[in-house]
Design a protein around this motif. Structure first.
Motif, PDB file in Angstrom:
ATOM      1  N   HIS A 177      13.172  28.088  -2.588  1.00 19.21           N
ATOM      2  CA  HIS A 177      12.320  28.320  -1.422  1.00 19.21           C
ATOM      3  C   HIS A 177      11.426  27.126  -1.095  1.00 19.21           C
ATOM      4  O   HIS A 177      10.610  27.206  -0.205  1.00 19.21           O
ATOM      5  N   LEU A 178      11.566  26.035  -1.805  1.00 19.34           N
ATOM      6  CA  LEU A 178      10.641  24.917  -1.617  1.00 19.34           C
ATOM      7  C   LEU A 178      10.658  24.338  -0.221  1.00 19.34           C
ATOM      8  O   LEU A 178       9.635  23.909   0.280  1.00 19.34           O
ATOM      9  N   ALA A 179      11.797  24.290   0.425  1.00 15.02           N
ATOM     10  CA  ALA A 179      11.867  23.687   1.749  1.00 15.02           C
ATOM     11  C   ALA A 179      11.090  24.491   2.777  1.00 15.02           C
ATOM     12  O   ALA A 179      10.668  23.957   3.785  1.00 15.02           O
ATOM     13  N   ALA A 180      10.896  25.763   2.537  1.00 13.81           N
ATOM     14  CA  ALA A 180      10.250  26.621   3.516  1.00 13.81           C
ATOM     15  C   ALA A 180       8.727  26.614   3.432  1.00 13.81           C
ATOM     16  O   ALA A 180       8.051  26.710   4.434  1.00 13.81           O
ATOM     17  N   ARG A 181       8.188  26.522   2.245  1.00 12.48           N
ATOM     18  CA  ARG A 181       6.724  26.593   2.114  1.00 12.48           C
ATOM     19  C   ARG A 181       6.305  26.016   0.769  1.00 12.48           C
ATOM     20  O   ARG A 181       7.133  25.689  -0.065  1.00 12.48           O
ATOM     21  N   GLY A 182       5.002  25.904   0.596  1.00 11.53           N
ATOM     22  CA  GLY A 182       4.472  25.335  -0.630  1.00 11.53           C
ATOM     23  C   GLY A 182       3.982  23.922  -0.392  1.00 11.53           C
ATOM     24  O   GLY A 182       4.126  23.369   0.686  1.00 11.53           O
ATOM     25  N   ILE A 212       0.864  -1.178   0.000  1.00 15.93           N
ATOM     26  CA  ILE A 212       0.000   0.000   0.000  1.00 15.93           C
ATOM     27  C   ILE A 212       0.899   1.226   0.000  1.00 15.93           C
ATOM     28  O   ILE A 212       1.940   1.250   0.652  1.00 15.93           O
ATOM     29  N   ARG A 213       0.477   2.246  -0.739  1.00 15.15           N
ATOM     30  CA  ARG A 213       1.191   3.528  -0.713  1.00 15.15           C
ATOM     31  C   ARG A 213       0.339   4.497   0.080  1.00 15.15           C
ATOM     32  O   ARG A 213      -0.858   4.658  -0.186  1.00 15.15           O
ATOM     33  N   LEU A 214       0.949   5.139   1.037  1.00 17.57           N
ATOM     34  CA  LEU A 214       0.307   6.202   1.793  1.00 17.57           C
ATOM     35  C   LEU A 214       0.952   7.499   1.351  1.00 17.57           C
ATOM     36  O   LEU A 214       2.176   7.659   1.451  1.00 17.57           O
ATOM     37  N   THR A 215       0.149   8.407   0.829  1.00 19.05           N
ATOM     38  CA  THR A 215       0.637   9.721   0.435  1.00 19.05           C
ATOM     39  C   THR A 215      -0.074  10.755   1.299  1.00 19.05           C
ATOM     40  O   THR A 215      -1.303  10.801   1.325  1.00 19.05           O
ATOM     41  N   ILE A 216       0.699  11.539   2.013  1.00 15.26           N
ATOM     42  CA  ILE A 216       0.152  12.578   2.880  1.00 15.26           C
ATOM     43  C   ILE A 216       0.480  13.923   2.249  1.00 15.26           C
ATOM     44  O   ILE A 216       1.652  14.277   2.092  1.00 15.26           O
ATOM     45  N   HIS A 217      -0.554  14.654   1.858  1.00 13.84           N
ATOM     46  CA  HIS A 217      -0.396  15.970   1.235  1.00 13.84           C
ATOM     47  C   HIS A 217      -0.565  17.038   2.317  1.00 13.84           C
ATOM     48  O   HIS A 217      -1.543  17.011   3.058  1.00 13.84           O
ATOM     49  N   LEU A 218       0.398  17.962   2.381  1.00  8.41           N
ATOM     50  CA  LEU A 218       0.319  19.032   3.359  1.00  8.41           C
ATOM     51  C   LEU A 218       1.129  20.235   2.900  1.00  8.41           C
ATOM     52  O   LEU A 218       1.870  20.156   1.918  1.00  8.41           O
ATOM     53  N   ASP A 219       0.966  21.314   3.610  1.00  8.76           N
ATOM     54  CA  ASP A 219       1.708  22.542   3.347  1.00  8.76           C
ATOM     55  C   ASP A 219       3.080  22.398   3.999  1.00  8.76           C
ATOM     56  O   ASP A 219       3.173  22.155   5.210  1.00  8.76           O
ATOM     57  N   GLY A 220       4.130  22.555   3.240  1.00  4.12           N
ATOM     58  CA  GLY A 220       5.482  22.402   3.753  1.00  4.12           C
ATOM     59  C   GLY A 220       5.865  23.414   4.822  1.00  4.12           C
ATOM     60  O   GLY A 220       6.831  23.219   5.544  1.00  4.12           O
ATOM     61  N   ALA A 221       5.095  24.491   4.959  1.00  5.60           N
ATOM     62  CA  ALA A 221       5.408  25.527   5.944  1.00  5.60           C
ATOM     63  C   ALA A 221       4.838  25.222   7.326  1.00  5.60           C
ATOM     64  O   ALA A 221       5.204  25.883   8.300  1.00  5.60           O
TER      65      ALA A 221
END
Length: 115
Positions: free
Chosen positions: A63-68, A8-17
């Motif tokens: 800037h990807l590590a900070a937000r998005g 099974i693949r679990l994908t958790i989508h969230l805001d990186g910030a």
């Protein structure tokens, strides 16, 4: 986990910030997955995306590590991932994350897993 197991693949989508106790929520999820002995976890940051609040994120790569938008992806046995989901509800609710479970087939090429 062998190739014959139902993966099974679990994908958790969230805001990186989103922070969880002074560190990114996605980092907390990866650390908990490691602690629980799951097969592996990866975090992917997006360039553009939107979520439940309908705000479109457009970030430069630096800037990807900070937000998005980001996604934490884990693959393991169904029972283990369902237990993991229950154990991280505190982080998921705080981060307003969306979790998706779907069946996958494991295809290995190259080196064999050790263990």
């Amino acid at each position: 986990m062998s190739d014959a197991d139902g993966a099974i693949r679990l994908t958790i989508h969230l805001d990186g910030a989103v922070l969880w106790h002074h560190r990114p929520a996605y980092v907390e999820l990866v650390h908990r997955a490691h602690y629980e002995g799951l097969a592996g976890a990866s975090v992917f940051h997006g360039f553009t995306g939107f979520g439940a609040q309908r705000r479109i994120y457009r970030e430069r790569p630096a800037h990807l590590a900070a937000r998005g938008p980001c996604a934490v992806v884990l693959v393991d046995e169904e029972e283990r991932l369902r237990c993991f989901l229950l154990s991280v509800q505190d982080v998921l609710e705080h981060a307003e994350a969306v979790a998706v479970l779907d069946r996958v087939r494991i295809h290995r090429s190259g080196a064999r897993a050790v263990g």
